[in-house]
Design an enzyme around this catalytic site. Structure first.
Site, PDB file in Angstrom:
ATOM      1  CB  SER A 162      -0.899   0.010   1.240  1.00  0.00           C
ATOM      2  OG  SER A 162      -1.549   1.262   1.365  1.00  0.00           O
ATOM      3  CG  HIS A 167      -3.930  -1.495  -1.753  1.00  0.00           C
ATOM      4  ND1 HIS A 167      -5.007  -2.256  -2.144  1.00  0.00           N
ATOM      5  CD2 HIS A 167      -4.384  -0.702  -0.753  1.00  0.00           C
ATOM      6  CE1 HIS A 167      -6.067  -1.948  -1.421  1.00  0.00           C
ATOM      7  NE2 HIS A 167      -5.716  -0.997  -0.568  1.00  0.00           N
ATOM      8  CG  MET A 183      -8.743   7.208   1.978  1.00  0.00           C
ATOM      9  SD  MET A 183      -8.024   7.173   3.639  1.00  0.00           S
ATOM     10  CE  MET A 183      -6.420   6.470   3.301  1.00  0.00           C
ATOM     11  CG  MET A 190     -11.399   3.293   1.498  1.00  0.00           C
ATOM     12  SD  MET A 190     -10.089   3.231   2.749  1.00  0.00           S
ATOM     13  CE  MET A 190      -8.647   3.451   1.704  1.00  0.00           C
ATOM     14  N   GLY A 250      -9.505   4.044   6.432  1.00  0.00           N
ATOM     15  CA  GLY A 250      -9.278   5.475   6.579  1.00  0.00           C
ATOM     16  C   GLY A 250      -7.865   5.862   6.957  1.00  0.00           C
ATOM     17  CG  PHE A 251      -6.550   7.247   9.713  1.00  0.00           C
ATOM     18  CD1 PHE A 251      -5.872   8.440   9.522  1.00  0.00           C
ATOM     19  CD2 PHE A 251      -7.903   7.293  10.004  1.00  0.00           C
ATOM     20  CE1 PHE A 251      -6.541   9.661   9.624  1.00  0.00           C
ATOM     21  CE2 PHE A 251      -8.580   8.502  10.109  1.00  0.00           C
ATOM     22  CZ  PHE A 251      -7.892   9.688   9.916  1.00  0.00           C
ATOM     23  N   GLY A 252      -3.654   4.350   7.800  1.00  0.00           N
ATOM     24  CA  GLY A 252      -2.682   3.272   7.826  1.00  0.00           C
ATOM     25  C   GLY A 252      -2.174   3.037   9.233  1.00  0.00           C
ATOM     26  N   GLY A 253      -1.486   1.916   9.431  1.00  0.00           N
ATOM     27  CA  GLY A 253      -0.834   1.646  10.704  1.00  0.00           C
ATOM     28  C   GLY A 253      -1.728   1.148  11.811  1.00  0.00           C
ATOM     29  CG  ASP A 282      -6.238  -2.740   3.071  1.00  0.00           C
ATOM     30  OD1 ASP A 282      -5.215  -2.508   3.738  1.00  0.00           O
ATOM     31  OD2 ASP A 282      -6.816  -1.869   2.394  1.00  0.00           O
ATOM     32  N   GLY A 283      -5.035  -4.313   6.083  1.00  0.00           N
ATOM     33  CA  GLY A 283      -4.989  -3.663   7.384  1.00  0.00           C
ATOM     34  C   GLY A 283      -4.173  -4.427   8.400  1.00  0.00           C
ATOM     35  N   GLY A 284      -3.027  -3.886   8.789  1.00  0.00           N
ATOM     36  CA  GLY A 284      -2.230  -4.481   9.857  1.00  0.00           C
ATOM     37  C   GLY A 284      -1.536  -5.774   9.496  1.00  0.00           C
ATOM     38  N   GLY A 306       1.291  -2.305   4.126  1.00  0.00           N
ATOM     39  CA  GLY A 306       1.856  -0.974   3.954  1.00  0.00           C
ATOM     40  C   GLY A 306       3.159  -0.813   4.697  1.00  0.00           C
ATOM     41  CB  THR A 307       3.779   0.070   8.247  1.00  0.00           C
ATOM     42  OG1 THR A 307       2.898   1.192   8.234  1.00  0.00           O
ATOM     43  CG2 THR A 307       4.975   0.385   9.119  1.00  0.00           C
TER      44      THR A 307
END
Length: 232
Positions: free
Chosen positions: A9, A34, A38, A75, A149-152, A178-180, A200-201
């Site tokens: 991402s 990705h 938003m 989003m 809405g937010f990464g991390g 998707d997410g974490g 992402g991170t």
């Protein structure tokens, strides 16, 4: 049969060096990029839009020999109105949220009429069975493992039964999480049957992105192979 697909991402990238960062991801073995779009309405954050996608497409032209797939996660409110713009900018897949539209069937048709693959996402609070009537027409289903809405954010393992349910009902569907996602959480996602991993991170901030991408891929491939679903 399905393949493992790793989609870093770009929300976690260094935007001052976005083009270089994206080339680095592909050079490290990523299959897709990705791209989180938003609008500040559907989610409480604002991020990149068509101009960024257009600039990236000029930097990374479509290629039959090199990875260049843009996975656009929309989003946004009123996702219908952005389909032509994202297609024109160079998006390859348009992922809308089930919660954002009144007519998902018509939206899927609109996306495909503009030459893109169509995917549908569900937030953590949305039952996965809303995707069942759409699945045969979708190229991918996305199960959010954080609030969009937010990464991390922290991975929500309680979302994994949704993934398992989709994999059981639609064994050859691309199923994205998707997410974490990272070293500690990929086992749960892979075991549930996800084959498209957004990270992402974990990837962009990794000392060795290639190693991290391979770790994610190995976990997914191991599970798909055990299910007899790995496209080798």
């Amino acid at each position: 049969m399905v393949k493992s697909i790793i989609a870093p991402s770009i929300l976690a990238s260094d935007f001052a060096n976005l083009g270089c960062n994206c080339h680095r991801m592909y050079d490290s073995g990523a299959d897709w990029l990705h791209i989180d779009v938003m609008d500040g309405h559907f989610v409480p954050n604002i991020s990149m839009g068509p101009p960024i996608i257009d600039s990236l497409r000029k930097e990374i032209p479509r290629s039959e020999t090199k990875a260049s797939f843009f996975d656009c996660h929309m989003m946004v409110s009123e996702p219908e109105k952005w389909v032509p713009e994202i297609a024109k900018a160079g998006g390859d897949q348009y992922t809308f949220h089930y919660e954002s539209t009144k007519d998902p069937v018509a939206l899927v048709k609109l996306i495909k009429s503009h030459g893109m693959k169509a995917a549908c996402a569900v937030k953590p609070g949305t039952p996965v069975d809303v995707l069942y009537p759409l699945a045969e027409d979708l190229d991918m289903a996305l199960v959010m493992t954080v609030e969009p809405g937010f990464g991390g954010q922290k991975f929500m393992p309680e979302m994994m039964p949704k993934v398992e349910s989709l994999r059981q009902k639609f064994p050859e569907l691309n199923i994205q999480v998707d997410g974490g996602l990272g070293h500690e959480t990929i086992p749960a996602a892979a075991e549930a049957g996800a084959n498209v991993i957004v990270a992402g991170t974990a990837v962009f901030k990794a000392q060795d992105p290639k190693e991290m991408i391979q770790l994610l891929r190995n976990a997914v491939n191991k599970n798909l192979k055990s299910r007899g679903l790995l496209d080798e």
